[in-house]
Scaffold this motif. Structure first.
Motif, PDB file in Angstrom:
ATOM      1  N   ASP A 157      -1.241  12.327   3.101  1.00  0.00           N
ATOM      2  CA  ASP A 157      -0.975  11.678   2.697  1.00  0.00           C
ATOM      3  C   ASP A 157       0.814  11.319   3.774  1.00  0.00           C
ATOM      4  O   ASP A 157       1.913  10.627   2.647  1.00  0.00           O
ATOM      5  CB  ASP A 157      -0.089  12.526   1.603  1.00  0.00           C
TER       6      ASP A 157
ATOM      7  N   LYS B 220       0.470   3.853   7.687  1.00  0.00           N
ATOM      8  CA  LYS B 220       0.573   2.673   7.358  1.00  0.00           C
ATOM      9  C   LYS B 220       1.341   2.477   9.700  1.00  0.00           C
ATOM     10  O   LYS B 220       1.464   1.841  10.104  1.00  0.00           O
ATOM     11  CB  LYS B 220       2.126   1.987   6.978  1.00  0.00           C
TER      12      LYS B 220
ATOM     13  N   LYS C 259      -4.856   8.805   6.167  1.00  0.00           N
ATOM     14  CA  LYS C 259      -5.452   8.030   4.465  1.00  0.00           C
ATOM     15  C   LYS C 259      -4.513   6.916   4.272  1.00  0.00           C
ATOM     16  O   LYS C 259      -4.537   5.641   4.479  1.00  0.00           O
ATOM     17  CB  LYS C 259      -5.792   8.713   3.247  1.00  0.00           C
ATOM     18  N   ASN C 260      -3.112   7.098   4.732  1.00  0.00           N
ATOM     19  CA  ASN C 260      -1.978   6.279   4.014  1.00  0.00           C
ATOM     20  C   ASN C 260      -1.283   6.257   5.181  1.00  0.00           C
ATOM     21  O   ASN C 260       0.379   5.906   4.975  1.00  0.00           O
ATOM     22  CB  ASN C 260      -0.930   7.200   2.846  1.00  0.00           C
TER      23      ASN C 260
ATOM     24  N   ASN D 266       6.267   9.074   3.292  1.00  0.00           N
ATOM     25  CA  ASN D 266       6.116  10.173   4.015  1.00  0.00           C
ATOM     26  C   ASN D 266       6.494  10.209   5.117  1.00  0.00           C
ATOM     27  O   ASN D 266       5.471   9.119   5.701  1.00  0.00           O
ATOM     28  CB  ASN D 266       5.338  11.241   3.697  1.00  0.00           C
TER      29      ASN D 266
ATOM     30  N   ASP E 223       2.971   8.942   5.441  1.00  0.00           N
ATOM     31  CA  ASP E 223       3.154   7.044   5.434  1.00  0.00           C
ATOM     32  C   ASP E 223       3.574   6.586   6.941  1.00  0.00           C
ATOM     33  O   ASP E 223       3.516   6.135   7.395  1.00  0.00           O
ATOM     34  CB  ASP E 223       4.132   6.599   4.726  1.00  0.00           C
TER      35      ASP E 223
ATOM     36  N   LYS F 175       0.703  -1.303  -0.222  1.00  0.00           N
ATOM     37  CA  LYS F 175      -0.069  -0.101  -0.177  1.00  0.00           C
ATOM     38  C   LYS F 175       1.086   1.400   0.177  1.00  0.00           C
ATOM     39  O   LYS F 175      -0.027   2.893  -0.070  1.00  0.00           O
ATOM     40  CB  LYS F 175      -1.042  -0.004   1.114  1.00  0.00           C
ATOM     41  N   ALA F 176       1.767   0.901   0.084  1.00  0.00           N
ATOM     42  CA  ALA F 176       3.291   2.081   0.353  1.00  0.00           C
ATOM     43  C   ALA F 176       3.020   3.135  -0.787  1.00  0.00           C
ATOM     44  O   ALA F 176       3.130   2.061  -2.113  1.00  0.00           O
ATOM     45  CB  ALA F 176       4.519   1.836   1.254  1.00  0.00           C
ATOM     46  N   THR F 177       3.282   3.876  -1.189  1.00  0.00           N
ATOM     47  CA  THR F 177       3.615   4.674  -2.194  1.00  0.00           C
ATOM     48  C   THR F 177       4.977   4.795  -2.673  1.00  0.00           C
ATOM     49  O   THR F 177       5.527   4.089  -1.432  1.00  0.00           O
ATOM     50  CB  THR F 177       2.669   6.073  -2.495  1.00  0.00           C
TER      51      THR F 177
END
Ligand code: NAD
Ligand code: MLT
Length: 325
Positions: free
Chosen positions: A57, A81, A78-79, A15, A59, A9-11
């Motif tokens: 955004d 983790k 939303k991102n 960040n 992480d 799921k990590a872009t």
């Protein structure tokens, strides 16, 4: 969601948002990391609504104890983790909300043990000898030797509630001051007590025997107000109290009353129910000495906790596992 799914799921760019002041040397592992594309953003001292506006955004959120990671923050992220806590206590993080959103929380349980134990001993010694009060008087131009006749630590009994990492280090150092130590911890065995050269007791036995009482538990429903008016009542007259763990373990109103009534001779506090605590009734009492949550504030501890949590972040994104969940 599994750790692998979380990593997927990590872009590409991760960040990492640092919301509290952390040691520069401590976050060096993050800065020198080359396999992961880490975008490190440092923005400290944000109001809750400012953090919420910045978090969408992010992480990884990295905090110390100033930032409260509320459900609202977590829901706006939303991102997110992983939340890294550069320190021991995770009571400033809504763990239920994090779990519901599949967000892993890591802390640094060992890095500030020594500093917190040293601070506790410094507070106890300062309390016994009125060092802050006498210093203050002298700074104000008065050479007052009569008001500050203290007590020795030698041959006194230190009662320790919570014999974990810091409690054990405090006990070890108190033995060096030739104090007797009696402790309560639900997980303290006779063998461990023997190994530490201390006596094991119930909370009431510890309270009744001690000349100084120091608390080293986390703040949990079972430990909130564990030192309260009933417990002050069974303590010796003139007992001294130290709290370098968490505000709320000792009931602040009951402590105030016990000092005013003369039951408690003094208290040394590093932590408060509400922090910052600049306008607190306990601070109006001459018998109270205090520091603004400085237990872990050393160069060594701050570097150590930041290194530990930085390494755990890297480990998580490389392997899907962490050392200190
Ligand atoms: P730890 O987890 O190693 O030890 C805590 C101990 O408390 C454990 O042994 C546990 O069994 C015991 N405990 C749990 N419930 C208990 C109960 N009902 N009665 C008695 N004992 C109980 O934690 P630690 O690293 O030793 O930290 C202790 C406390 O100090 C924590 O609250 C932590 O957040 C705080 N702390 C404060 C500072 C500071 O800057 N002032 C720095 C570091 C840690
Ligand atoms: C901790 O729990 O580690 C301490 O309160 C220290 C801190 O975060 O400053």
């Amino acid at each position: 969601m599994t750790a692998t799914q979380l990593i997927e799921k990590a872009t590409k760019t991760i960040n990492v948002f640092i919301a509290d002041p952390l040691s520069d040397d401590g976050i060096f592992p993050l800065r020198q990391e080359t396999e992961l594309d880490l975008n490190i953003i440092v923005d400290t001292g944000l109001a809750p609504e400012q953090l919420i506006a910045r978090i969408a955004d992010v992480d990884v959120l990295l905090v110390r104890s100033q930032t409260t990671v509320t459900r609202e923050v977590i829901e706006a992220a939303k991102n997110l983790k992983l939340i890294g806590r550069a320190g021991v206590g995770v009571d400033n993080i809504d763990l239920n909300a994090a779990t519901e959103h599949g967000i892993i929380v890591v802390n640094a349980p060992d890095g500030n043990t020594n500093s917190a134990a040293e601070h506790t001993i410094a507070m106890m010694t300062s309390l016994a000898r009125f060092i802050p009060q006498a210093f203050n008087t002298l700074k104000n131009g008065k050479w007052d030797r009569k008001s500050y006749v203290g007590v020795e630590l030698k041959n006194k009994t230190l009662g320790v509630i919570g014999m974990g990492r810091i409690g054990a280090e405090v006990a070890y150092r108190a033995k060096g001051q030739r104090m007797d130590v009696i402790a309560y911890d639900p997980f303290l065995t006779e063998e461990r007590a023997k190994e530490l050269g201390i006596t094991k007791g119930t909370v009431d036995e510890v309270c009744a025997a001690a000349d100084f009482v120091t608390v080293h538990t986390p703040l949990l429903p079972e430990t909130r107000n564990i030192i309260n008016k009933e417990r002050f009542a069974i303590m010796k007259d003139g007992v001294r109290i130290i709290n370098c763990a968490r505000g709320g373990i000792i009931n602040e109103d009951d402590l105030y009353d016990a000092i005013v009534e003369g039951k408690v001779a003094g208290a040394a506090l590093d932590v408060f129910v509400q922090e910052p605590a600049t306008d607190h009734k306990l601070l109006t009492l001459p018998q109270v000495i205090a520091t603004p949550h400085l237990g872990a504030s050393t160069v060594e501890a701050q570097e150590s906790v930041a290194v530990d949590v930085s390494n755990d972040i890297i480990k998580f994104f490389k392997t899907g596992t962490v050392t200190n969940p």
